[in-house]
Scaffold this motif. Structure first.
Motif, PDB file in Angstrom:
ATOM      1  N   ARG A 146      52.742  33.760  43.122  1.00  0.00           N
ATOM      2  CA  ARG A 146      52.724  35.211  43.108  1.00  0.00           C
ATOM      3  C   ARG A 146      52.103  35.730  44.395  1.00  0.00           C
ATOM      4  O   ARG A 146      51.345  35.034  45.065  1.00  0.00           O
ATOM      5  N   ASP A 160      45.562  43.588  29.361  1.00  0.00           N
ATOM      6  CA  ASP A 160      45.102  44.947  29.081  1.00  0.00           C
ATOM      7  C   ASP A 160      43.640  44.944  28.664  1.00  0.00           C
ATOM      8  O   ASP A 160      42.893  45.875  28.974  1.00  0.00           O
ATOM      9  N   ALA A 174      44.606  41.801  36.502  1.00  0.00           N
ATOM     10  CA  ALA A 174      44.728  43.153  35.959  1.00  0.00           C
ATOM     11  C   ALA A 174      46.121  43.412  35.397  1.00  0.00           C
ATOM     12  O   ALA A 174      46.279  44.083  34.370  1.00  0.00           O
ATOM     13  N   GLN A 175      47.139  42.853  36.051  1.00  0.00           N
ATOM     14  CA  GLN A 175      48.515  43.025  35.571  1.00  0.00           C
ATOM     15  C   GLN A 175      48.767  42.273  34.274  1.00  0.00           C
ATOM     16  O   GLN A 175      49.544  42.730  33.424  1.00  0.00           O
ATOM     17  N   ASP A 176      48.109  41.140  34.104  1.00  0.00           N
ATOM     18  CA  ASP A 176      48.418  40.262  32.975  1.00  0.00           C
ATOM     19  C   ASP A 176      47.649  40.595  31.704  1.00  0.00           C
ATOM     20  O   ASP A 176      48.043  40.161  30.612  1.00  0.00           O
ATOM     21  N   GLU A 179      44.325  41.515  41.244  1.00  0.00           N
ATOM     22  CA  GLU A 179      45.463  42.346  40.832  1.00  0.00           C
ATOM     23  C   GLU A 179      46.321  41.603  39.819  1.00  0.00           C
ATOM     24  O   GLU A 179      46.826  42.211  38.859  1.00  0.00           O
ATOM     25  N   ALA A 180      46.473  40.308  40.015  1.00  0.00           N
ATOM     26  CA  ALA A 180      47.269  39.523  39.073  1.00  0.00           C
ATOM     27  C   ALA A 180      46.630  39.522  37.693  1.00  0.00           C
ATOM     28  O   ALA A 180      47.313  39.665  36.672  1.00  0.00           O
TER      29      ALA A 180
END
Length: 333
Positions: free
Chosen positions: A277, A290, A286-288, A283-284
């Protein structure tokens, strides 16, 4: 005078000026410790209220910017009635600090700027997965590095990033050879694997922070922990990736291990894994996710990454006391 110990609720009669760690040990209060000299941080505890004096002012142990006051028990004396809190009394580890001589058995380049050092200690060195040691190559070449394997493996393994013009890393690159003797002091560090829970585990490694994370995951597998483990390995560019075959092997051995490799900079298709990625490792995460309430996190890498990840995980619901980190501080030596 009286000392109230939480969470056990035990009340101790402690004389004025008594060393806090000594008082706890004499009264059978479980607390982790190792070096007894204020270096390893293992005996850290929280002062709820009252009078405790810590010699030396170890402010770095309050680096999480919390309003609570923490002290090292081995460096503290009781100067009045007080209440202290021992973290995780069911996860106590005691590895008496040792200085052992070790012989270099292997040197290997893992990437363009990461070199592996393997050492055979003359005597066994006990440590928990995730801890580190001080390596003295000569009286003028001393640096801390994290163990990448387990104490049961017999040999010690370290991953060293070659810092341009670094005094210690230049010695490792240009002078150190198989058969040389290295002095190893440890173990040190509080970011060790906790084994007495089934909470999901999140590991975030930056660069050679992969070394202690490998040790943590290997330790979880050796202990037979059923906990789900999500491992994020952050690198600067695809050419900085190393140890991916180890990660693949561990994923095969632990059915609940998920690995994500995240590169800050994009690369050419020819040098990128299909599952690599792009972006910041935080950031990864945070994206994965909640929410991460009920998780435990191990953060290993440079202070900016550790600080950013700590803030993110708290926002996602990880309890501060369940975020374990020993940041890597760069040194020109």
């Amino acid at each position: 005078m009286e000392v109230l110990v939480l969470p056990q609720g035990q009340r101790l009669d402690v004389p004025h000026g008594e060393n806090l760690l000594t008082a706890l040990q004499q009264n059978g209060v479980p607390i982790s410790y190792s070096c007894m000299a204020g270096r390893c941080g293992t005996c850290r505890c929280r002062v709820v209220d009252g009078d405790i004096h810590e010699a030396g002012g170890y402010a770095f142990h309050n680096a999480d910017h919390q309003p609570e006051r923490h002290v090292l028990a081995c460096q503290s004396v009781v100067t009045g009635a007080c209440t202290i809190e021992i973290p995780e009394p069911d996860e106590v580890v005691v590895h008496p600090a040792r200085i052992v001589k070790a012989t270099v058995t292997a040197l290997e380049d893992l990437s363009h700027d990461v070199r592996m050092i393997r050492l055979a200690p003359a005597k066994p060195l006990s440590f928990s997965p995730g801890q580190y040691a001080m390596l003295q190559f000569t009286p003028d070449h001393i640096r801390p590095y994290s163990m990448a394997r387990l104490a049961s493996d017999g040999e010690l393994e370290f991953h060293v990033r070659m810092v341009p013009d670094g005094r210690v890393t230049s010695y490792i690159r240009d002078t150190l050879k198989a058969g040389d003797t290295v002095r190893v002091s440890g173990p040190l560090g509080t970011s060790y694997l906790r084994t007495r829970n089934e909470d999901p585990i999140l590991c975030i490694a930056g660069g050679t922070g992969l070394a202690p994370v490998l040790s943590i995951v290997r330790g979880a597998i050796e202990a037979g922990l059923p906990n789900p483990i999500h491992l994020y390995f952050g690198i600067r560019s695809p050419r900085d990736a190393y140890g991916l075959h180890w990660l693949d092997e561990l994923a095969q051995r632990h059915p609940r291990l998920r690995v994500e490799v995240v590169s800050t900079l994009p690369g050419h298709a020819s040098d990128m894994r299909s599952d690599l990625r792009t972006g910041l490792v935080t950031e990864a995460v945070a994206q994965d996710f909640d929410a991460l309430g009920g998780w435990r996190a191990y953060l290993c890498g440079a202070p900016p990454m550790v600080d950013a990840a700590t803030l993110l995980l708290r926002d996602k619901g990880v309890r501060p006391e369940h975020i374990y980190a020993d940041a890597f501080y760069a040194s020109g030596t």
